[in-house]
Design a protein around this motif. Structure first.
Motif, short mmCIF file in Angstrom:
data_model
loop_
_atom_site.label_atom_id
_atom_site.label_comp_id
_atom_site.label_asym_id
_atom_site.label_seq_id
_atom_site.Cartn_x
_atom_site.Cartn_y
_atom_site.Cartn_z
N LYS A 167 0.84 -1.19 0.00
CA LYS A 167 0.00 0.00 0.00
C LYS A 167 0.88 1.25 0.00
O LYS A 167 2.06 1.18 0.26
N GLU A 168 0.26 2.38 -0.31
CA GLU A 168 0.97 3.65 -0.32
C GLU A 168 0.37 4.60 0.70
O GLU A 168 -0.85 4.66 0.85
N ILE A 169 1.24 5.33 1.39
CA ILE A 169 0.83 6.35 2.35
C ILE A 169 1.50 7.64 1.92
O ILE A 169 2.72 7.73 1.91
N HIS A 170 0.70 8.61 1.51
CA HIS A 170 1.21 9.89 0.99
C HIS A 170 2.19 9.66 -0.16
O HIS A 170 3.19 10.36 -0.28
N GLY A 171 1.91 8.67 -0.99
CA GLY A 171 2.76 8.39 -2.14
C GLY A 171 4.01 7.59 -1.84
O GLY A 171 4.80 7.33 -2.74
N ILE A 172 4.19 7.15 -0.60
CA ILE A 172 5.36 6.35 -0.21
C ILE A 172 4.89 4.92 0.01
O ILE A 172 3.98 4.67 0.79
N ARG A 173 5.51 3.97 -0.67
CA ARG A 173 5.07 2.56 -0.64
C ARG A 173 5.61 1.83 0.59
O ARG A 173 6.75 2.04 1.01
N VAL A 174 4.75 0.97 1.15
CA VAL A 174 5.16 0.05 2.22
C VAL A 174 5.74 -1.17 1.52
O VAL A 174 5.05 -1.86 0.77
N ILE A 175 7.06 -1.44 1.75
CA ILE A 175 7.76 -2.44 0.95
C ILE A 175 7.81 -3.82 1.58
O ILE A 175 7.46 -4.79 0.95
N ALA A 176 8.29 -3.92 2.81
CA ALA A 176 8.51 -5.25 3.39
C ALA A 176 8.54 -5.17 4.90
O ALA A 176 8.29 -4.12 5.50
N GLY A 177 8.89 -6.31 5.52
CA GLY A 177 8.99 -6.40 6.97
C GLY A 177 10.34 -5.95 7.47
O GLY A 177 11.26 -5.64 6.71
N VAL A 178 10.48 -5.98 8.80
CA VAL A 178 11.68 -5.47 9.47
C VAL A 178 12.93 -6.25 9.07
O VAL A 178 14.02 -5.67 8.97
N GLU A 179 12.81 -7.53 8.82
CA GLU A 179 13.99 -8.34 8.48
C GLU A 179 14.66 -7.87 7.18
O GLU A 179 15.83 -8.15 6.94
N ALA A 180 13.91 -7.18 6.33
CA ALA A 180 14.44 -6.75 5.03
C ALA A 180 15.14 -5.39 5.09
O ALA A 180 15.57 -4.88 4.05
N ILE A 181 15.26 -4.80 6.27
CA ILE A 181 15.86 -3.45 6.37
C ILE A 181 17.25 -3.38 5.75
O ILE A 181 17.51 -2.47 4.95
N PRO A 182 18.19 -4.30 6.04
CA PRO A 182 19.53 -4.16 5.43
C PRO A 182 19.50 -4.19 3.90
O PRO A 182 20.15 -3.37 3.25
#
Length: 190
Positions: free
Chosen positions: A109-124
Motif C-alpha cells: 500500500k501507499e501512504i502519501h505516495g510512499i510505498r510500504v515495501i517489506a517487513g523489518v527483516e528486510a531493512i539491510p
C-alpha cells in the motif's frame, strides 16, 4: 480534500437556493435548465481551484534537493504523521523513500505516495537497494522486544538510525512527534 468537500456542499446549497428563488419569482420562464449545473461547476472551479493549486504547490515543491533519503520503519499513525511532516517541511532536508512494516495487510500500500515495501527483516537489503542515508523508527508504542529486533536489523544495515519519542512522553506532553532522537538504552530495556 476536506476543504474541497466543504466547498462542494456550499456550492450545492447555493445552487439549490438559487433554483428555488428563481423559480418562485420567474417560474423558470426563458431560463434554460442547463444554467444551474454550469453555474455550480463554475463556482466549484472558481472557489476550489485556486485553493487546490496552492495546496498542491505547497505540498509538492517543484525544485527541491533533499539532503538525505530516509527509510521509515512503521507505517502506522505515527509513521503517517512523520511522512506528512517531512513532505511539508519547508527546507525538505529529508526525503522519505519507503516504509517498512511487519503487518502483511499494509505491504504494497501507499501512504502519501510512499510505498510500504517489506517487513523489518528486510531493512539491510532495502537500505542498500534504495541507497537510504538514514532509518527513522516511527513506532512510539513499540515494546522493548520489538525495539531490540528493529535495532538489530538497523545495525546490520550499517546506516544511522533514529527514533521518535516514546508514547508515554508524547501523551504527557514532554515530547513532540517531530523530535527525532537517538535510540536510548531505555528503549531497548523497557
Amino acid at each position: 480534500m476536506s476543504d474541497l468537500i466543504r466547498i462542494a456542499k456550499a456550492v450545492m446549497s447555493g445552487v439549490a437556493l438559487a433554483v428555488i428563488v428563481i423559480f418562485l419569482f420567474t417560474r423558470m420562464e426563458l431560463i434554460p435548465r442547463s444554467v444551474f449545473p454550469i453555474y455550480g461547476l463554475l463556482l466549484l472551479v472558481a472557489l476550489g481551484g485556486p485553493r487546490f493549486v496552492y495546496r498542491w504547490f505547497k505540498d509538492h515543491r517543484l525544485a527541491y534537493r533533499p539532503d538525505k533519503k530516509v527509510l521509515i520503519v512503521g507505517a502506522g499513525q505515527a509513521g503517517e504523521m512523520l511522512v506528512r511532516d517531512l513532505l511539508r517541511e519547508h527546507r525538505r532536508s529529508y526525503q522519505p523513500v519507503a516504509f517498512i512494516d511487519d503487518d502483511p495487510a499494509k505491504i504494497g500500500k501507499e501512504i502519501h505516495g510512499i510505498r510500504v515495501i517489506a517487513g523489518v527483516e528486510a531493512i539491510p537489503a532495502i537500505t542498500a537497494d534504495l541507497d537510504a542515508d538514514l532509518i527513522l523508527i516511527a513506532l512510539p508504542s513499540a515494546d522493548s522486544m520489538q525495539m531490540r529486533r528493529i535495532v538489530e536489523s538497523c545495525e546490520q544495515s550499517g546506516k544511522p538510525f533514529r527514533t521518535l519519542p516514546r508514547l508515554q512522553d508524547l501523551v504527557t506532553g514532554q515530547a513532540r512527534l517531530s523530535e527525532i532522537r537517538e535510540v536510548k538504552i531505555d528503549d531497548l530495556l523497557g
